[in-house]
Scaffold this active site. Structure first.
Site, PDB file in Angstrom:
ATOM      1  N   ASP A 158       0.807  -1.218   0.000  1.00 52.11           N
ATOM      2  CA  ASP A 158       0.000   0.000   0.000  1.00 52.11           C
ATOM      3  C   ASP A 158       0.843   1.273   0.000  1.00 52.11           C
ATOM      4  O   ASP A 158       0.352   2.351   0.315  1.00 52.11           O
ATOM      5  CB  ASP A 158      -0.938   0.010   1.216  1.00 52.11           C
ATOM      6  CG  ASP A 158      -0.168  -0.083   2.540  1.00 52.11           C
ATOM      7  OD1 ASP A 158       1.082  -0.134   2.507  1.00 52.11           O
ATOM      8  OD2 ASP A 158      -0.809  -0.095   3.600  1.00 52.11           O
ATOM      9  N   CYS A 161       4.852  -0.311   2.633  1.00 52.93           N
ATOM     10  CA  CYS A 161       5.341  -1.675   2.895  1.00 52.93           C
ATOM     11  C   CYS A 161       6.683  -1.704   3.625  1.00 52.93           C
ATOM     12  O   CYS A 161       6.883  -2.524   4.526  1.00 52.93           O
ATOM     13  CB  CYS A 161       5.404  -2.485   1.605  1.00 52.93           C
ATOM     14  SG  CYS A 161       6.478  -1.797   0.331  1.00 52.93           S
ATOM     15  N   HIS A 283       8.622  -4.184  -3.839  1.00 56.91           N
ATOM     16  CA  HIS A 283       7.852  -4.414  -2.616  1.00 56.91           C
ATOM     17  C   HIS A 283       8.785  -4.939  -1.536  1.00 56.91           C
ATOM     18  O   HIS A 283       9.755  -5.630  -1.811  1.00 56.91           O
ATOM     19  CB  HIS A 283       6.747  -5.434  -2.893  1.00 56.91           C
ATOM     20  CG  HIS A 283       5.912  -5.757  -1.691  1.00 56.91           C
ATOM     21  ND1 HIS A 283       5.053  -4.849  -1.113  1.00 56.91           N
ATOM     22  CD2 HIS A 283       5.825  -6.894  -0.947  1.00 56.91           C
ATOM     23  CE1 HIS A 283       4.453  -5.412  -0.072  1.00 56.91           C
ATOM     24  NE2 HIS A 283       4.910  -6.641   0.047  1.00 56.91           N
TER      25      HIS A 283
END
Length: 299
Positions: A158, A161, A283
């Site tokens: 989001d 992370c 990520h």
């Protein structure tokens, strides 16, 4: 599944693959339970064997899915060719009177066609996933982490992370004064960067001009770190090691681990950097002890 309906080949294949994966996981669990946790040599051999078993099963499933897709394509072509070459017996070709198709039958045919198309897309997606960089990245990371008796702990994607992963790592330590929320981590990071601007400003450049950030641009950058879901990177990690006075280690699939703040000499915060985890790209995840290892130590 509706009463009286027959499973498609794709459904049967998917069911068999799920069973084989479940059987393999049971076998792997048995292997893990059979080796003492302090026998590092045998556990390393076991980790390599597990990776090979998983890779062999993935390759087997990939080949079966490819063959099934090829078979379906051949059957469709045969049906189409058969319709085009229908001939009426006799010396003259006559028009074949087609039976009237009811609306209910049309709805059933449409539903069946949609279901077959859906199963085909699932099969193709599974092949792509097994072959894709995302899957290969996950396998490499799992191998690296297992050597440290660790596994990935998923963090939501989001924009926060990296901070959420660090928040999770601090919470796992259960030490007073170390627990911080994402909001506090962002605020402390931004404040530290402002107070040590000479250490961070030279590494920030305007993407349009290539010039080093002005004071106003740097303040805007710090404000975004503090108040928005702007993604964090190595600059923010450097600031966080200084804020927390803890080293941070970032494990990657295809590169050596990045270690920041080693001067602090404590047990590092460990993050996993995934380049292909989501459609958006980069990520960060947290890590935790392997499940079987955690159960042994807690018993």
């Amino acid at each position: 599944m509706e009463e009286g309906s027959v499973d498609t080949a794709e459904e049967l294949q998917a069911r068999q693959h799920r069973k084989e994966r479940k059987d393999l996981q049971a076998k792997i669990q048995g292997m893990k339970n059979s080796i003492p946790k302090n026998d590092k040599k045998r556990r390393k051999q076991m980790t390599e064997e597990i990776a090979k078993l998983e890779a062999d099963l993935n390759q087997k499933h990939e080949e079966e899915l490819r063959k099934l897709k090829s078979t379906n394509d051949t059957k469709v072509e045969q049906v189409i060719n058969g319709i085009e070459t229908i001939k009426v017996e006799g010396s003259e070709q006559e028009e074949v009177k087609q039976p009237r198709v009811t609306k209910a039958q049309k709805r059933r045919d449409k539903k069946a066609a949609q279901e077959k198309e859906r199963e085909s897309r699932i099969a193709e997606a599974e092949i792509q996933n097994l072959q894709g960089v995302r899957h290969q990245e996950s396998l490499k990371l799992a191998q690296k982490l297992s050597e440290q008796q660790l596994q990935i702990k998923e963090i939501s994607s989001d924009g926060h992370c990296m901070y959420r992963a660090i928040e999770d790592q601090l919470a796992q330590r259960s030490k007073p004064g170390l627990t911080m929320s994402v909001k506090e981590l962002r605020s402390r990071t931004a404040d530290h960067m402002r107070s040590c601007a000479d250490d961070f400003l030279p590494f920030l450049t305007n993407p349009n001009t290539g010039d080093m950030y002005t004071t106003d641009e740097f303040e805007k950058y710090c404000s975004e770190v503090e108040h928005t879901a702007a993604w964090g990177g190595q600059l923010e990690l450097r600031a966080l090691t200084q804020v927390l006075q803890l080293p941070i280690e970032v494990i990657q699939a295809d590169s050596p681990a990045i270690k920041i703040g080693e001067e602090y000499g404590s047990e590092p915060i460990i993050l996993v950097y995934m380049r292909h985890a989501y459609g958006l790209g980069e990520h960060y995840n947290s890590v935790e002890r392997l499940k079987d290892q955690a159960n042994v130590e807690d018993s």
